[in-house]
Enzyme design. Sequence first.
Site, PDB file in Angstrom:
ATOM      1  N   ASP A 566       0.841  -1.203   0.000  1.00 50.18           N
ATOM      2  CA  ASP A 566       0.000   0.000   0.000  1.00 50.18           C
ATOM      3  C   ASP A 566       0.879   1.258   0.000  1.00 50.18           C
ATOM      4  O   ASP A 566       2.112   1.175   0.096  1.00 50.18           O
ATOM      5  CB  ASP A 566      -0.901  -0.046   1.242  1.00 50.18           C
ATOM      6  CG  ASP A 566      -2.291   0.481   0.965  1.00 50.18           C
ATOM      7  OD1 ASP A 566      -2.424   1.331   0.079  1.00 50.18           O
ATOM      8  OD2 ASP A 566      -3.238   0.049   1.644  1.00 50.18           O
ATOM      9  N   ASP A 624     -10.380   3.102  -2.897  1.00 48.51           N
ATOM     10  CA  ASP A 624     -11.033   1.901  -2.368  1.00 48.51           C
ATOM     11  C   ASP A 624     -12.457   1.719  -2.892  1.00 48.51           C
ATOM     12  O   ASP A 624     -13.272   2.635  -2.870  1.00 48.51           O
ATOM     13  CB  ASP A 624     -11.075   1.965  -0.842  1.00 48.51           C
ATOM     14  CG  ASP A 624      -9.682   1.870  -0.253  1.00 48.51           C
ATOM     15  OD1 ASP A 624      -8.712   1.869  -1.036  1.00 48.51           O
ATOM     16  OD2 ASP A 624      -9.577   1.815   0.975  1.00 48.51           O
TER      17      ASP A 624
HETATM   18  C1  GLA Z   1      -6.011   1.251   1.815  1.00 52.00           C
HETATM   19  C2  GLA Z   1      -6.148   0.263   0.674  1.00 52.00           C
HETATM   20  C3  GLA Z   1      -7.225  -0.741   1.028  1.00 52.00           C
HETATM   21  C4  GLA Z   1      -6.873  -1.462   2.319  1.00 52.00           C
HETATM   22  C5  GLA Z   1      -6.660  -0.446   3.423  1.00 52.00           C
HETATM   23  C6  GLA Z   1      -6.091  -1.085   4.676  1.00 52.00           C
HETATM   24  O1  GLA Z   1      -7.163   2.016   1.966  1.00 52.00           O
HETATM   25  O2  GLA Z   1      -6.458   0.928  -0.505  1.00 52.00           O
HETATM   26  O3  GLA Z   1      -7.391  -1.688  -0.012  1.00 52.00           O
HETATM   27  O4  GLA Z   1      -5.719  -2.219   2.109  1.00 52.00           O
HETATM   28  O5  GLA Z   1      -5.747   0.569   3.021  1.00 52.00           O
HETATM   29  O6  GLA Z   1      -5.805  -0.153   5.659  1.00 52.00           O
END
Ligand code: GLA
Length: 912
Positions: A566, A624
């Site tokens: 990430d 997301d």
């Molecule tokens: C980010 C990523 C998500 C998830 C969260 C976890 O938002 O884009 O897919 O992995 O972090 O904290």
Amino acid sequence: MKKLFFLSSMTLAAALTANADVIALADMDLSYITCLSGEAVHKNQSTKGTDLAIRGKVYGGVGTHAPSKCIVRLNGASEFHTLLGITDSAESPSQKANHGIAEYTVTLHKNHETEVRATGTISRDDAAPVEVNLTNLAGYEYLELDFATGTQPWADHCAWADARFTYSGTAPATCSGLYTEPAAPIVQLPTTGPNGEQIVPLSSLDISLIQNGWRTPQANKSIEQNTLTINGQRYASGVGIHAPAKAVVKLNGSATHFHCEIGIDDEAGERASANFVVKVRNTSGAERSIASAELHRMNSAVVVDCDIQAGDKYLIIEVGDLNDTNEADHVDLANAYFHFVFQNSNPPELVSPDVLSSTLNCATVLFSQPGVRFMHRLHSNNPDATFSVNNLPAGLTYNERRHLVEGIIKQEGQYTYNVLTSIPGEDPVSTPISLTVSSHLQQPTPFMGWISWNTIEGEISDDVVRKACDGMISSGLFDAGYTVICMDDLWHAPSRAADGKPQANATRFPNGIKPLADYVHSRGMKLGIYSDAAGRTCAGAYGSYGSETIDANTYAEWGIDILKYDYCFAPTDRASTITRYTTMGNALKASGRDIIFYGCEWGQNSPWEWAAQAGCSTWRVTLDVRDCWEARSPGVGVIQSLAQVKDLWPYSGVNRFNDADMLCVGINGKGKSSSDLCVGTPGMTKTEYRTQFALWCMWGSPLGLSFDVRNPISATDLAIMTNREMIDINQDKMGQAAEWIGVDANGCNLLVKDLENGDVAVAVVNMSNNTQSYVIDFNQIAALDPTATYAVRDVQRCEDMNNAIGSISIPSIAKHETKVYRLSKGTTSIVETLAAKSLDNVITEVNDSNVTVKFPGTDGASKRVILSDTLGRVFGSATTTDTQVTFPTPSSDLIVVNVVCAGRSISKVIRR
Ligand code: GLA
């Protein structure tokens, strides 16, 4: 008349003594208050319509959502009081990273001068609201109240609680902006040029093509739709934009002069500042600077006035945010126009700035497997571009009509060829293409599995992973191909071990990760883990920045098979992003274990252009995903997924997949953060889940399920996730992403994907809210021959349809439904039709030396057979008209056999 609302008795007493009136902000016209798009401003309620409560205490006042701005014309008011806080409706940052934090500013204005009287941060975790008391306001014209978001606009539910003014005479009132009066005379466009040239205003062009930092560019208005005004000077014509912005005008040989007055609009807040460059690029690519300057609020406009020369091809206006934040950078391109002299050519036109970025806008680092059909689709954002290809390796040819390199390479190896891109009037550009042909690619087909985040978040544990594994097997998802279990954020202990190694949370993973990985492997599955390219992960655990080597080595020791990496809390510029991913990519390579590297920087720095070189085989291309059809910004519902992914098809291929994030089928509105930011309630209809699944399959996105594995799953949801023929489109060995052909006036989108055996998958997605009919016209689809007969398979229903020539008429596509058809050319014979039906009878036999695939009832019909492991690594392929074919037995325990005949596709997982 005294207007007294929500005031304490103390205030009432004070007001009476001073013989002044008091007015509550909540009683003013709240429609002037702006807040985060999609959120609401409420009187005496939070932005969510609940009590305006802070730490359990209910107030009167105004509830809003940052970013939010309220301007009050003071009209001589003497005092102002308010309490600033985050309402109890929001989650706190200690519960959820970045939630419930905002920055506030209270500013006074007089004579175009500003005085910030209070500024700071409020959080849902604060013990009490911040009190602001301003006295002696005489002489000030406006009070400005601002809430800005912290790092993210998540749950920034803000309140101006108990907000009130003391005044006598005219009551203060909210208004739309500062200093709208008095009006200076308005500058009008000239009617012709000095030599009678025609005037083409910039605002008359397609301004939606301007890249813009916030909101959408406005014709003849400022970005907030006020009259264009720079330091009191008003303009009739121009374009209101917001830094950072970029406008590119194709001059078309007949524009002779450009004029523009550039400045910050008076509506902008105190912090507004920007800079700009105007330049011209000629047909050989050389650039000439015309003007550049810094822009500050209440400075006069900078006049740009230049002649355009023969050979000038593009006029480029770049507006930067002066390296601060882009907050309030409302920039006007005022009185902007071209002189145009008709010379059998078009007037100047705004074009997408992408035309400048590169002549070749597609993957240049590609992968394939020996013996498997390969396709490289050449694409330029410049519609005038043409291509030629040289130095092609044996087995590949260039298809000039379709602009694609295709064929089969039999030998493993590292190959290079060149693409020459020509744009009329410019020197051709040669781009080297690297092609790796290997049987050991990280990710030959998009991974299929389950990811913990959407429904499990911080409850990820040894137990959940085992349940996920067992559940995948008992539900049949494993047999359908879902073989990766990926632990997302928060598997971590509060800190690293004393020796710097990562370690798992001891309560939730009492035996650590290694025995868990052994268990996952014993069930034939693969285990994924999560980290972040910074000191912290998105949810606040420790990240891998600076510890890449020790982390990669430890993951390898544990037996990890995939790393989701990430990008929270890391620098946002492209160079840093590439460096940080490359560092981890190299560390994984050096770890000695084959670990799939899954990048997750959400598409912010176009990872499709560089992540393959950094070692990733898939990368997220959106923020997301949310469990809904439409999400509020910055969430991503299906509507937003389509908008963000549809044009990225030229960058997808074998071992380089655009990831559209987790699938929501099975969540049914009961997720965690995936249920936030939905327009309406979270969750989708089954039709909408089917559409999401179909899009992911057409795009070749990894299929990461994310429902709660601890609960039973319904037969309908399971049927969506296990649609074999849909999965085969996703897992197609040629790794193409569907090209987005376009959208019709009724909202039906057409997507087309080339498949390894020569079939073509066509999807029609009805994004509208009504039932539609649609005709798939083969003339619109370069992959199809409009004169040929195609066998047609309805992939959603797994049913044959009538053969088609030239078109397919779909009488009815329900709201939000997606039809998917698999078309096989020329299979009209009864032999093939019967053979396709007989595929259900495929028999597989395996012993130590051979795998035999038998297809009774298919004699004479052409079949394509591919044997691979569960990640798509191919062991053997064959095209045959016989009723059986034999391959040497591969070393893998699990073997996937895929047979395609006349549009039908059957896959089976067999164990040795
Ligand atoms: C980010 C990523 C998500 C998830 C969260 C976890 O938002 O884009 O897919 O992995 O972090 O904290």
